[in-house]
Design a protein around this motif. Structure first.
Motif, short mmCIF file in Angstrom:
data_model
loop_
_atom_site.label_atom_id
_atom_site.label_comp_id
_atom_site.label_asym_id
_atom_site.label_seq_id
_atom_site.Cartn_x
_atom_site.Cartn_y
_atom_site.Cartn_z
N TYR A 223 0.78 -1.22 -0.06
CA TYR A 223 0.03 -0.12 0.12
C TYR A 223 1.00 1.32 -0.19
CZ TYR A 223 -3.59 3.40 1.62
OH TYR A 223 -4.12 4.64 1.68
N SER A 235 -5.07 1.00 -4.02
CA SER A 235 -5.98 1.35 -2.68
C SER A 235 -6.99 0.67 -2.51
CB SER A 235 -6.04 2.96 -2.56
OG SER A 235 -7.15 3.39 -3.55
N ALA A 236 -7.66 0.69 -1.57
CA ALA A 236 -8.83 -0.27 -1.34
C ALA A 236 -10.23 0.01 -1.81
CB ALA A 236 -9.01 -0.07 0.32
N LYS A 237 -10.37 1.32 -2.30
CA LYS A 237 -11.57 1.55 -2.88
C LYS A 237 -12.64 1.29 -2.13
CE LYS A 237 -10.17 2.19 -7.83
NZ LYS A 237 -9.51 1.63 -8.25
N SER A 239 -14.00 3.97 0.14
CA SER A 239 -14.45 4.98 1.02
C SER A 239 -15.89 4.84 0.74
CB SER A 239 -13.66 5.98 0.08
OG SER A 239 -13.68 6.19 -1.13
N PHE A 242 -17.41 3.15 3.42
CA PHE A 242 -17.34 3.58 4.88
C PHE A 242 -18.49 4.71 4.87
CE2 PHE A 242 -12.86 1.89 4.78
CZ PHE A 242 -13.21 0.93 5.70
N PHE A 284 -10.72 13.50 11.21
CA PHE A 284 -11.57 14.48 10.55
C PHE A 284 -12.93 14.64 11.26
CE2 PHE A 284 -8.67 14.69 6.62
CZ PHE A 284 -8.14 15.94 7.34
N ARG A 349 -6.87 13.65 -6.23
CA ARG A 349 -7.54 14.89 -5.62
C ARG A 349 -7.07 15.98 -4.89
NH1 ARG A 349 -12.41 11.38 -2.27
NH2 ARG A 349 -12.46 9.42 -3.78
N MET A 350 -5.81 15.73 -4.47
CA MET A 350 -4.81 16.60 -4.02
C MET A 350 -4.15 17.45 -4.84
SD MET A 350 -2.55 14.82 -0.59
CE MET A 350 -1.82 13.51 -1.67
N ALA A 378 -19.03 11.30 -1.03
CA ALA A 378 -19.05 12.34 -0.44
C ALA A 378 -19.31 12.31 1.11
CB ALA A 378 -20.26 13.10 -1.14
N ASN A 383 -14.39 15.45 3.32
CA ASN A 383 -14.35 16.46 2.54
C ASN A 383 -13.82 17.78 2.79
OD1 ASN A 383 -14.51 16.94 -0.57
ND2 ASN A 383 -16.40 17.81 -0.23
N ASN A 386 -10.13 17.34 4.13
CA ASN A 386 -8.98 17.52 3.16
C ASN A 386 -8.84 18.73 2.32
OD1 ASN A 386 -7.53 14.85 2.66
ND2 ASN A 386 -9.93 14.26 3.27
N TRP A 387 -10.25 19.35 1.99
CA TRP A 387 -10.06 20.70 1.49
C TRP A 387 -9.38 21.70 2.25
CZ3 TRP A 387 -10.28 22.16 -3.64
CH2 TRP A 387 -11.23 21.23 -4.43
#
Ligand SMILES: Cc1cc2nc3c(=O)[nH]c(=O)nc-3n(C[C@H](O)[C@H](O)[C@H](O)COP(=O)(O)OP(=O)(O)OC[C@H]3O[C@@H](n4cnc5c(N)ncnc54)[C@H](O)[C@@H]3O)c2cc1C
Length: 481
Positions: A223, A235-237, A239, A242, A284, A349-350, A378, A383, A386-387
């Motif tokens: 990983y 990665s695990a995909k 999200s 969760f 978060f 995304r970053m 979402a 979100n 991280n933003w």
């Protein structure tokens, strides 16, 4: 005693505390879901997310039916619907798992008050996280603002508590609790007012468990390296799972740790790096719970990212970013992946977030809203956190003066351009040498690549070096603070 289990973002049977508690305490159990009409109408979430949720509900309804239970559902304003359901079905108690978004906390408070007035008992449980905000605090009980401190305390708590995973209520036990209410098929996606999108990640608890199995049996052990490469399955995909609770975070941590005793090559460092990401998720969540003002604006005001009122320029830049037409291939591939699939690789995304804020000088909240509307994972806490990290306004964020160079990021993490070619087909025949900066191709190279810059693929909307300098000049005062 008759109990309603109000499913929300916990659409599974394994390790489901509200369902288990209801099955233990009640002689009759009614599983229930409310389609939140005001939320659906607000369009905060987009089709990808709503399609995924509906898929999860179908899977849940079928797993419940296997155990003789019928998922009941209503559509409307959640407070009214749950109170009405409790009254109509003469429920003695309502069970649910807690949600930490400010809007959900407010809703649940009102529901609890209304049910208490009606003499209905309310039981709520921890589920969405391994540890709730107040369980992982600093030495003086203060909420933690640094991830590293939070992570250290999180692990101490894990070893002190040794959280266990609950079993699924057995079929025979669940069957005894069934209430003979008429089943009704779930609404279609069009009836909910959204377009059909084939889910790019298979929804439902069964798929979540299969995906977790696949990940802990292999990719988790590479990983640390794999997670940064958007072209591979590194990665695990998980999200979206969760997000909708088709997977228990506690169960996922156990599965990851258990994988260390698998036969074959295992890597403790990689497994712990993956669990770190789950801890970021919880970090978060606790930031949101302890500092709910983050939904409205920056966590800290000591750094204000410079942004200008461009007028029509601003709208043009923002549209180019949304559509994946900025002329920066890695940014465009990311945005097109998001628009086509509802998901985007974390590294990308970053990169796209940094580009929006620091190259296009557009406020991070516009990006945050766009992601909420298009991501199928979402989630307000992740979100927003991280933003704010990318905008350098968050808890422990990227420093204000750090600006990703999209071409360098692209060369490092998508070296042969496989990811770019997948989502930006007009660049499919561009050579590896030119794929990261196609506008630098000579006229002959453009002919060979069957791609004319300015016609088939855009020139860069801004020059990165100039934009970077402009950002730093405009932000100088803030950066120096
Ligand atoms: C600007 C931006 C916005 C984001 N918005 C969201 C969002 O709305 N919802 C969301 O779930 N994630 C969000 N993330 C975090 C991250 O990109 C996704 O969680 C990750 O890409 C999911 O892929 P995965 O399941 O393969 O993750 P893995 O790398 O396999 O990680 C495992 C799990 O850990 C959690 N996780 C991983 N990275 C992060 C992170 N940086 N922050 C919080 N949790 C994390 C996720 O639940 C993920 O499924 C965002 C990241 C950025 C940079």
């Amino acid at each position: 005693m008759r109990g309603i289990v109000w499913f929300r973002r916990d659409l599974r049977l394994h390790d489901q505390p509200a369902l288990i508690a209801a099955c233990e305490a009640c002689s009759e159990v009614i599983p229930f879901f409310v389609f939140d009409e005001p939320l659906l109408q607000s369009r905060v979430f987009g089709s990808a997310c709503v399609n995924f949720m509906l898929g999860c509900l179908h899977d849940l309804a079928s797993s419940l039916a296997d155990r003789g239970l019928t998922l009941q559902w209503r559509r409307g304003e959640p407070v009214e619907e749950i109170v009405r359901a409790a009254r109509e079905w003469k429920a003695d108690a309502v069970y649910w798992n807690r949600d930490y978004e400010p809007r959900a906390i407010e809703r649940d408070r009102t529901v609890a008050q209304r049910l208490a007035q009606a003499g209905v008992v309310v039981r709520t449980f921890k589920d969405h996280v391994v540890f709730e905000a107040e369980e992982v605090r600093g030495v003086t009980g203060e909420p933690l603002q640094r991830y590293s401190a939070y992570r250290a305390r999180w692990w101490s708590k894990w070893y002190a508590v040794k959280p266990t995973v609950h079993a699924v209520p057995s079929s025979s036990r669940a069957r005894e609790k069934a209430v003979p209410l008429p089943p009704s098929s779930l609404p279609t996606i069009n009836e909910l007012g959204y377009d059909h999108l084939a889910p790019w990640i298979e929804p439902g608890e069964r798929s979540a468990r299969k995906q977790l199995r696949w990940f802990v049996d292999g990719p988790i052990h590479q990983y640390g390296h794999g997670r940064n490469l958007p072209a591979i399955e590194g990665s695990a995909k998980l999200s979206p799972h969760f997000r909708f609770g088709t997977l228990s975070p506690k169960g996922a941590v156990h599965a990851a740790l258990d994988s260390l005793s698998h036969k074959g090559p295992v890597s403790r460092t990689d497994v712990l790096t993956w669990i770190d990401e789950l801890i970021w998720r919880e970090f978060f969540q606790q930031v949101l719970a302890a500092f709910p003002h983050v939904v409205e604006g920056p966590f800290r005001h000591t750094f204000v990212p410079p942004s200008r009122d461009f007028g029509p320029e601003r709208d043009r830049f923002f549209q180019a970013w949304c559509d994946g037409n900025t002329g920066y291939p890695i940014v465009d591939a990311g945005m097109r992946q998001l628009n086509q699939t509802g998901w985007m690789h974390n590294r990308v995304r970053m990169i796209v977030a940094s580009f929006l804020i620091k190259d296009l000088l557009i406020d991070w909240q516009s990006g945050e809203r766009y992601f909420m509307r298009h991501l199928l994972d979402a989630d307000v806490a992740a979100n927003n956190g991280n933003w704010q990290w990318c905008a350098s306004t968050g808890t422990d964020s990227m420093p204000g003066y750090r600006i990703f160079n999209p071409a360098l990021q692209s060369k490092k993490f998508d070296p042969d351009g496989a990811y770019i070619r997948r989502y930006v087909p007009e660049l499919a025949h561009v050579s590896v040498k030119n794929i990261h900066e196609p506008h630098l191709m000579t006229a002959d190279e453009q002919v060979l690549a069957r791609c004319r810059i300015g016609a088939d693929y855009p020139f860069p909307v801004v020059d990165h070096q100039q934009a970077r300098q402009e950002y730093l000049n405009l932000g100088k005062r803030e950066v120096m603070r």
